[in-house]
Design an enzyme around this catalytic site. Structure first.
Site, short mmCIF file in Angstrom:
data_model
loop_
_atom_site.label_atom_id
_atom_site.label_comp_id
_atom_site.label_asym_id
_atom_site.label_seq_id
_atom_site.Cartn_x
_atom_site.Cartn_y
_atom_site.Cartn_z
N GLN A 101 -11.32 6.32 -0.44
CA GLN A 101 -10.30 7.21 -0.99
C GLN A 101 -10.76 8.64 -0.78
OE1 GLN A 101 -9.41 6.75 -5.20
NE2 GLN A 101 -7.60 8.04 -5.05
N HIS A 107 -2.11 6.79 -4.07
CA HIS A 107 -1.18 6.76 -2.94
C HIS A 107 -1.35 5.45 -2.17
CE1 HIS A 107 -4.89 8.58 -1.38
NE2 HIS A 107 -4.54 8.17 -0.17
#
Length: 144
Positions: A101, A107
């Site tokens: 990430q 997301h």
């Protein structure tokens, strides 16, 4: 459009995109989510789906907000199929630096795929021994 964002983080790139403070190539949006093209796409049409309300990762996003993201991912995948006719699609989420990430606003990536594209598997693994799977399941069951 109503803005369901309850709070946002001032130094978060995706919060700034949701708020319209940074430019983006918006694909779809609704009261709860925004879907926009990734500016460094793995393939043409690579789209990110984010909740309007800031949540850093899958461990902090509410179940309700996660459901809104999932519905938008479904809509985006259908739109990309109609528009780009890919051979397949990857739906990918990463939580934490160890999982790659990079932006700490929840997301999901929706990545159109074509046979013969140069994207590779995220990992290569072998089947685990039964005893290892049983021990892992015991740990998970104990945490319920």
């Amino acid at each position: 459009m109503a803005n369901a964002m309850i709070w946002w983080v001032s130094d978060c790139t995706f919060c700034k995109i949701v708020a319209g403070r940074l430019p983006s190539y918006r694909v779809l949006e609704d009261e709860y989510t925004v879907a926009f093209l990734d500016i460094a796409p793995a393939s043409p049409g690579h789209t990110l789906v984010v909740p309007r309300e800031h949540a850093a990762d899958v461990w902090t996003i509410s179940e309700t907000a996660h459901g809104h993201v999932a519905r938008m991912v479904h809509r985006v995948a259908a739109l990309l199929k109609a528009a780009l006719a890919p051979d397949g699609v990857n739906v990918v989420h990463s939580t934490g630096e160890a999982a790659w990430q990079e932006v700490f606003h929840f997301h999901t990536h929706v990545v159109p795929r074509r046979h013969g594209d140069d994207l590779r598997l995220m990992w290569s693994s072998q089947p685990a021994p039964s005893r290892e799977l049983e021990q892992t399941l015991e740990l998970i069951a104990a945490a319920r």
